[in-house]
Design an enzyme around this catalytic site. Sequence first.
Site, PDB file in Angstrom:
ATOM      1  CD  GLU A  81      -1.774  -2.502   1.515  1.00 62.87           C
ATOM      2  OE1 GLU A  81      -2.673  -3.148   1.209  1.00 62.87           O
ATOM      3  OE2 GLU A  81      -0.736  -2.465   1.875  1.00 62.87           O
ATOM      4  CD  GLN A  92      -7.790  -6.486  -2.518  1.00 59.96           C
ATOM      5  OE1 GLN A  92      -7.644  -7.119  -1.367  1.00 59.96           O
ATOM      6  NE2 GLN A  92      -7.442  -7.109  -3.758  1.00 59.96           N
ATOM      7  CB  ALA A 125     -11.419   2.070   3.852  1.00 57.69           C
ATOM      8  CG  ASP A 126     -10.937  -2.185   6.886  1.00 57.96           C
ATOM      9  OD1 ASP A 126     -11.585  -1.874   8.241  1.00 57.96           O
ATOM     10  OD2 ASP A 126     -11.894  -2.180   6.170  1.00 57.96           O
ATOM     11  CB  ILE A 138      -5.746   3.372   3.720  1.00 60.27           C
ATOM     12  CG1 ILE A 138      -5.439   4.377   2.782  1.00 60.27           C
ATOM     13  CG2 ILE A 138      -6.231   3.814   5.003  1.00 60.27           C
ATOM     14  CD1 ILE A 138      -6.365   5.510   2.390  1.00 60.27           C
ATOM     15  CG  HIS A 172     -12.708  -7.211   4.128  1.00 63.26           C
ATOM     16  ND1 HIS A 172     -12.259  -8.369   5.182  1.00 63.26           N
ATOM     17  CD2 HIS A 172     -11.659  -7.659   3.207  1.00 63.26           C
ATOM     18  CE1 HIS A 172     -11.222  -8.991   5.055  1.00 63.26           C
ATOM     19  NE2 HIS A 172     -10.891  -8.516   3.563  1.00 63.26           N
TER      20      HIS A 172
END
Length: 699
Positions: free
Chosen positions: A420, A442, A444-445, A447, A489
């Site tokens: 990331e 993929q 938000a968790d 990032i 997720h």
Amino acid sequence: MAIEETTRARKKPRTAISHAILLKAYQLMCTAKRMAETYDENRDICGKYVHSTSRGHEAIQLAAGFHLTAIDYASLYYRDESMLLGIGLQPYELMLQLMAKRDDPFSGGRTYYGHPSLKREGFPVIPHQSSATGMQAIPATGMAHGIAYLESQSLRKNDGALPVVLCSLGDGSVTEGEVAEAFQMAVLKKLPIIYLVQDNDWGISASGSEMRAMNAYEYAGGFKGMERMAVDGADFVDSYLGLEKAFAYVRDRKGPVLVHAKCPLLGHHTSGVRREWYRGDDIELHRKSDPLEKLKNYLLEQGETTDSLTALEQQAAEHVASDYQRALQAIDPDAADFNTHEFASTPITTEAGNRTPKGGEKVVMVDAALHAVDEILKKHPEALFYGQDVGRRLGGVFREAATLAQKYGDARVFNTPIQEAYIIGSTAGMSAVGAKPIVEIQFADYIWPGINQLVEELSKSCYLSHGKFPIQALIRVPIGAYGGGGPYHSGSVESALLTIRGIKVVYPSNAADMKGLLKASFYDPNPVVLLEHKGLYWSKVPGTGDAKTIEPDEEYIIPLGKAAIVQAAEQDKIEAGESCVIITYGMGIYWSKEASKAFEGRVEIMDLRTLNPVDWEAIISSVKLHGRALVLTEEPLLNSFAESLAGRISKECFQHLDAPVYTCGAANLPAVPLNVDLECMMLPNAEKVRDVVGELLGY
């Protein structure tokens, strides 16, 4: 001799270097030494702001500077003062930055000494970067990646020589995990980059043996395809010849090279951490490898006279003294200029195109996004799209990139490793060389590993380069919870993103807005994070049917920072003081629509669409109109963007309020639980919103 062999293995006689180059190097070494001495002699002035100098590193830095050309790109680190002299900058210019003067050519007095941002005819391009303790490796590698991409598409003029990216690193910084991400991508894609590692065996007060199990040369051996060299970084001749070979290797597009240069540290770590505080006998040991003395002895062996070298020393001293006095008299920045260049001006200021073309078909949000990216790639060959699992085999875990790699090729639409930080940080380098990246995190968790790059490299670039290096980057992030996605997720992260100045945050709630906002985000010259709610992608969640809309035409675009009223209250209810406004975004729109059915005609629903910049004028107008406001979010409420916005409304609209500003959001828990019943208990829903609206209207 193979490039991976160490230049220490070379035996004299050494290949000849132009005598003029040797004398230039000597004079600039004298210049750098005298600059460092001047700063120490005038600590009351020069020590006002923390700085570092290149003492001990002059040989390898000048060798690098002499090999950089106007077609090249560089990412330097805070000790690279001599490299800047080597490419042609003057002591005066560097001193302007030292003293944070208005005409500091890099930042206008905004950033530290030795932190260049250079875009000048005849010089290599040096984009803004952070304080360069490893983080710069990713944007630098992104530059090389962007160059390789543009060359693969025949989008760069080739007038002969090909550009090289030089990434300068201190050896201690190579232990950073982000450096490994950069190395991995460099060898995976055979990118045209030189990693120059200057190893003086010190961090701040920690020695090399405390910080690492191996040096950078040894470490790079683990990256298959990374060619390696080791040079004596205190010896100008050895450094120059080694880098000559490295530059030729990369210009021939044979792949990346790591050059490990052993150097003494003759100055302080910085002006704020002085060598005498913690260093003992090793100072004298380092002095025995002084690059200036080594080059002086070599020149004497080559026939130069002591008098001729003394004359060069004197010229350097006079130059430094003169430039120092000029810098002292230079003008300070205008304090009124302090807030310019947070963002570059966007060309998208008005809504354009046809939102509901005649005969248009309804599409779901995920397809609107896919079609928007498709149209961008078709129109802009400099655009590319990458992230985890977006390549041709899967086309994204939500099928949001389906068919794109097949249409545009694997050089334009491709999978990355699980990196990331690289996905986000590489966009800074891509932007600097003229590529236009669209990337995806993929979920938000996921990032968080990229936040360092988003904060330190992307968000600050335009401001700290005084507008020279805005970063055009579109970062797509599926977000939000529905139906048992579980703790990794389902997260909402907008409040964390909104604490980062210098980025824009966009959050569409329907297909038409998705297409118009994605296009605007791409054309915006600033970093934009586009949050896309997974629960709205296909309109499968009960109550979200309105997220599916007629698809706008190819020219449709919505300027960022403009809210929309998706449901108006009835005029008689407003005049009777019986109405309120719900200010929300994303899934909140659909909870609000369902909840408002219990209060017919009394509820206006505002879709913010962009969270930064937020449409404050629209908010004020609606709050004044209704006198009652609810700010609704999917995030845990405590310390959230929603609470911050409610507080601002309370302060600035106080005289127009008939009730406190209400808020509604998720429970204040660290993660969304997996079980759907537990998830339901944590998150807002239409029933919970209805109860809050009833309380607000009854206040």
